[in-house]
Motif scaffolding. Structure first.
Motif, mmCIF file in Angstrom:
data_model
loop_
_atom_site.group_PDB
_atom_site.id
_atom_site.type_symbol
_atom_site.label_atom_id
_atom_site.label_comp_id
_atom_site.label_asym_id
_atom_site.label_seq_id
_atom_site.Cartn_x
_atom_site.Cartn_y
_atom_site.Cartn_z
ATOM 1 N N ALA A 18 0.953 -1.171 -0.033
ATOM 2 C CA ALA A 18 -0.051 0.028 0.124
ATOM 3 C C ALA A 18 0.705 1.174 0.099
ATOM 4 N N ALA A 19 1.949 1.321 0.767
ATOM 5 C CA ALA A 19 2.769 2.341 0.915
ATOM 6 C C ALA A 19 3.322 2.832 -0.236
ATOM 7 N N ALA A 20 3.684 1.652 -1.179
ATOM 8 C CA ALA A 20 4.602 2.005 -2.530
ATOM 9 C C ALA A 20 3.673 2.386 -3.495
ATOM 10 N N ARG A 21 2.269 2.253 -3.314
ATOM 11 C CA ARG A 21 1.218 2.466 -4.433
ATOM 12 C C ARG A 21 0.404 3.663 -3.977
ATOM 13 N N LEU A 22 0.529 4.238 -2.865
ATOM 14 C CA LEU A 22 -0.124 5.705 -2.535
ATOM 15 C C LEU A 22 0.826 6.541 -2.023
ATOM 16 N N TRP A 23 0.271 7.999 -2.428
ATOM 17 C CA TRP A 23 1.023 9.147 -1.697
ATOM 18 C C TRP A 23 0.090 10.151 -1.613
ATOM 19 N N PRO A 24 -0.238 10.113 -0.406
ATOM 20 C CA PRO A 24 -1.390 11.077 0.152
ATOM 21 C C PRO A 24 -0.660 12.796 0.002
ATOM 22 N N PHE A 25 -1.492 13.419 -0.482
ATOM 23 C CA PHE A 25 -0.877 14.828 -0.776
ATOM 24 C C PHE A 25 -2.059 16.090 -0.485
ATOM 25 N N ALA A 26 -3.255 15.655 0.069
ATOM 26 C CA ALA A 26 -4.072 16.885 0.122
ATOM 27 C C ALA A 26 -5.295 16.409 1.245
ATOM 28 N N GLN A 27 -5.278 17.241 1.916
ATOM 29 C CA GLN A 27 -6.680 17.050 2.958
ATOM 30 C C GLN A 27 -7.817 17.605 2.086
ATOM 31 N N THR A 28 -9.063 16.656 2.106
ATOM 32 C CA THR A 28 -10.151 16.912 1.267
ATOM 33 C C THR A 28 -11.321 17.237 2.070
ATOM 34 N N GLY A 29 -11.245 17.039 3.510
ATOM 35 C CA GLY A 29 -12.429 17.590 4.123
ATOM 36 C C GLY A 29 -11.789 17.872 5.708
ATOM 37 N N GLY A 30 -12.626 18.508 6.418
ATOM 38 C CA GLY A 30 -12.433 18.849 7.785
ATOM 39 C C GLY A 30 -12.191 17.626 8.623
ATOM 40 N N GLU A 31 -12.659 16.713 8.313
ATOM 41 C CA GLU A 31 -12.736 15.654 9.310
ATOM 42 C C GLU A 31 -11.805 14.652 9.136
ATOM 43 N N GLY A 32 -10.783 14.841 8.196
ATOM 44 C CA GLY A 32 -9.438 14.045 7.913
ATOM 45 C C GLY A 32 -9.449 13.193 6.767
ATOM 46 N N SER A 33 -10.346 13.194 5.787
ATOM 47 C CA SER A 33 -10.387 12.476 4.689
ATOM 48 C C SER A 33 -9.078 13.039 3.661
ATOM 49 N N MET A 34 -8.466 12.261 2.715
ATOM 50 C CA MET A 34 -7.331 12.548 2.148
ATOM 51 C C MET A 34 -7.598 12.342 0.563
ATOM 52 N N ALA A 35 -6.870 13.176 -0.353
ATOM 53 C CA ALA A 35 -6.689 12.871 -1.618
ATOM 54 C C ALA A 35 -5.205 12.311 -1.655
ATOM 55 N N ALA A 36 -4.964 11.191 -2.667
ATOM 56 C CA ALA A 36 -3.700 10.664 -2.622
ATOM 57 C C ALA A 36 -3.784 10.276 -4.186
ATOM 58 N N LEU A 37 -2.294 10.326 -4.684
ATOM 59 C CA LEU A 37 -1.868 9.640 -6.065
ATOM 60 C C LEU A 37 -1.907 8.039 -5.673
ATOM 61 N N TRP A 38 -2.441 7.347 -6.841
ATOM 62 C CA TRP A 38 -2.485 5.647 -6.595
ATOM 63 C C TRP A 38 -2.011 5.203 -7.771
ATOM 64 N N ARG A 39 -1.113 4.094 -7.588
ATOM 65 C CA ARG A 39 -0.750 3.361 -8.646
ATOM 66 C C ARG A 39 -1.243 2.244 -8.797
ATOM 67 N N ASP A 40 -2.268 2.084 -9.883
ATOM 68 C CA ASP A 40 -2.990 0.760 -10.149
ATOM 69 C C ASP A 40 -2.305 -0.364 -10.529
ATOM 70 N N GLY A 41 -2.804 -1.504 -10.505
ATOM 71 C CA GLY A 41 -2.115 -2.745 -10.785
ATOM 72 C C GLY A 41 -1.581 -2.568 -12.366
ATOM 73 N N ARG A 42 -1.956 -1.723 -13.083
ATOM 74 C CA ARG A 42 -1.668 -1.487 -14.635
ATOM 75 C C ARG A 42 -0.347 -0.234 -14.283
ATOM 76 N N GLY A 43 -0.036 0.101 -13.602
ATOM 77 C CA GLY A 43 0.915 1.061 -13.463
ATOM 78 C C GLY A 43 0.306 2.541 -13.752
ATOM 79 N N ARG A 44 -0.993 2.833 -14.049
ATOM 80 C CA ARG A 44 -1.385 3.905 -14.150
ATOM 81 C C ARG A 44 -1.591 4.815 -13.037
ATOM 82 N N VAL A 45 -1.494 6.019 -12.857
ATOM 83 C CA VAL A 45 -1.568 6.730 -11.852
ATOM 84 C C VAL A 45 -2.747 7.717 -11.661
ATOM 85 N N ARG A 46 -3.576 7.651 -10.795
ATOM 86 C CA ARG A 46 -4.915 8.259 -10.596
ATOM 87 C C ARG A 46 -4.877 9.026 -9.285
ATOM 88 N N ILE A 47 -5.721 9.928 -9.295
ATOM 89 C CA ILE A 47 -6.025 10.567 -7.883
ATOM 90 C C ILE A 47 -7.157 10.078 -7.291
#
Length: 154
Positions: free
Chosen positions: A24-53
């Motif tokens: 999980a830590a190799a495929r996620l990189w949190p970079f922004a809080q999305t809500g005041g309650e602690g939710s986060m946006a992250a870059l995610w590398r899926d199983g095919r190597g595509r990076v999504r938010i």
């Protein structure tokens, strides 16, 4: 916005996944809080190597766990809509509430920059970008990130 260090990412991934997703830590990189309650946006590398938010709900507030955008420009377009927070999937079906009594369009300079720079506009609602705002444990979802979080997809 602030990107996590490698150590912070590892700690965050362990708190979210325990040891159930060893990479999980190799495929996620949190970079922004999305809500005041602690939710986060992250870059995610899926199983095919595509990076999504993606969105990782806090669990104590937002439960939304899904792909927010397939690329950076769509993420910028999502921000341009003007939601106060982008962690509440039930709000994505409607335009955001007005920020002031004049009901003016929010983010006008930002929207202008987005159009000049990338030739794109802000959609009316979040559903135009977030195709399936799935939630944690959603059994019927086709969202690849939610499926990965639930151990149904590599």
């Amino acid at each position: 916005m602030r990107g996590y260090t490698a150590e912070q990412t590892l700690s965050y991934a362990r708190s979210w996944f325990d040891e159930s997703v060893p990479d999980a830590a190799a495929r996620l990189w949190p970079f922004a809080q999305t809500g005041g309650e602690g939710s986060m946006a992250a870059l995610w590398r899926d199983g095919r190597g595509r990076v999504r938010i993606v969105h990782l709900g806090s669990g104590s507030g937002s439960m939304m766990t899904c792909v927010l955008a397939n690329d950076a420009v769509d993420f910028l377009r999502l921000l341009a809509i003007g939601y106060r927070e982008i962690c509440w999937n039930e709000e994505f079906g409607a335009p955001p509430e007005p920020w002031d009594a004049d009901h003016e369009i929010v983010n006008v300079p930002y929207r202008d920059w987005l159009h000049r720079t990338f030739g794109v506009t802000a959609p009316a609602t979040g559903l135009e970008i977030v195709a399936e705002p799935a939630e944690m444990g959603d059994e019927d979802t086709t969202d690849p990130f939610c499926r990965w979080v639930d151990g149904k997809e590599a």
